[in-house]
Motif scaffolding. Structure first.
Motif: not given
Length: 403
Positions: A94-123
């Motif tokens: 997350g530190v690297t993502l917000f430091l290197a990427i300024t495109d908000k649309q790309i950031i949203r994609r990474y955030v969505a990917f994290f939420l999906v992975i997080w939910a899958v790992i929890i289950l």
């Protein structure tokens, strides 16, 4: 980016420490799958750090973030129940993502990917261990959010520093350009003053040649005539000598005025000081009473215009005495924001029709060089008046952005 290169060392230390913890988990569990995946994760993450240190790191940033995210997600699935470890890696990502990427649309994609992975790992963790681990998930997800926030702040700080550096460079460039323009303007002003002085000296030289030279020629003729008549008619010889004496006095006066003017050109005096001395000297030599009045600030008169004004006044005084036999003369100088006006009026005999001679023609040429206008007003027995007017140059500045 320079900031990513500085962050690489911290990323490597953090990841190797986490892998060290995972190694002890493998040692206790003795799982070949976990061992192979851990070694593969170390290799992939090491390559990613090398890519972040490359000169063309910007074109590899998406590959690095994607591979790091997949490795972190794989660790969460291969090592169920290690919530704090894989989420710590996502915090670093997350530190690297917000430091290197300024495109908000790309950031949203990474955030969505994290939420999906997080939910899958929890289950998956619940199925494997029978525990939801809500407290660990909430606590370590807070670390992910904190890391992302820190990365965003660092990015803003870096952007602000870049902006400040760019503005500083622009300010230095503008300062250098302004200094160069100032030096060029000062040089131009000095050249204009020198050219003005040369032009005035040339005019005085022509005037000496045309007036003083003419009178000296006439004086020589009269002296030669007196020599021839000395033996024939003594009275006529005396009249001729008296004319020679008068011509000599007039020529001497004009020589003194011209030489005094040339001498004063090299002295550091203000225009008012030069005019005061001019009036005093001319009155002393010709008995012409002069009155001077001024309205406004003389400092508003450009330095390139001051010699012209002085010469106009000097020429007018000479004409008032030489041609008009005036006894009094008034000079008025009006300094306004839009124009400068000079009026010289004498009480001489005047003329019914003004026919400009050599002096008046030169006066008109001087004034036209500055974009001014010149008028001659005169009637028989009512004196002679010179009116010169110079328009002031206007400057207009516009600053700011209109709303």
């Amino acid at each position: 980016m320079e900031s990513l290169s500085k962050l690489t060392f911290l990323r490597i230390i953090m990841f190797y420490l986490i892998c060290f913890v995972y190694y002890f988990i493998i040692f206790d569990g003795n799982s070949n799958l976990q061992r192979y995946f851990l070694f593969a994760a170390i290799a992939i993450f090491t390559v990613d750090q090398i890519l972040l240190c490359a000169k063309d790191q910007e074109q590899w940033i998406h590959v690095v973030l994607t591979m790091d995210s997949l490795v972190a997600a794989g660790l969460g699935l291969v090592f169920p129940g290690t919530t704090g470890l894989y989420l710590t890696i996502f915090g670093i990502i997350g530190v690297t993502l917000f430091l290197a990427i300024t495109d908000k649309q790309i950031i949203r994609r990474y955030v969505a990917f994290f939420l999906v992975i997080w939910a899958v790992i929890i289950l998956y963790t619940y199925q494997a261990t029978g525990k939801w681990q809500l407290a660990e998930n909430v606590l370590n997800t807070g670390f992910v959010l904190f890391g992302s926030f820190v990365g965003s702040l660092i990015r803003k700080l870096m952007d602000a520093r870049t902006t400040v550096n760019a503005q500083y460079e622009e300010l230095n460039t503008s300062h250098a350009a302004l200094k160069a323009a100032h030096d060029q303007l000062r040089l131009y002003s000095k050249q204009v003053e020198e050219l003005t002085m040369i032009r005035e000296r040339n005019h005085i030289a022509r005037e000496i040649h045309d007036t003083v030279g003419h009178k000296i020629t006439a004086l020589l003729v009269q002296i030669q005539l007196a020599k021839e008549m000395m033996q024939l008619d003594l009275e006529k010889t005396k009249d001729v000598l008296r004319q020679c004496e008068q011509l000599t006095r007039e020529t001497l006066q004009e020589i003194r005025l011209s030489v005094r003017t040339l001498h004063e050109d090299g002295e550091e005096q203000s225009m008012l000081q030069i005019l005061r001395k001019l009036f005093q000297d001319y009155s002393k030599l010709t008995n012409l009473e002069t009155t001077f009045e001024m309205d406004g600030d003389p400092a508003s008169i450009p330095t390139t215009l001051q010699p012209t004004i002085i010469r106009i006044i000097q020429e007018s005084l000479t004409n008032a005495k030489r041609h008009g036999q005036a006894t009094q003369c008034s000079v008025m100088l009006n300094c306004q924001h839009e124009n400068i006006t000079v009026r010289i009026k004498d009480d001489g005999k005047g003329v019914p029709e003004v026919v400009p001679g050599f002096g008046l023609v030169n006066m008109r040429e001087r004034i036209l060089d500055h974009g001014g206008t010149l008028q001659f007003l005169s009637q028989a027995d009512e004196g002679f008046e010179v009116i010169a007017e110079f328009p002031m140059k206007k400057l207009k500045w516009t600053a700011g952005v209109s709303q």
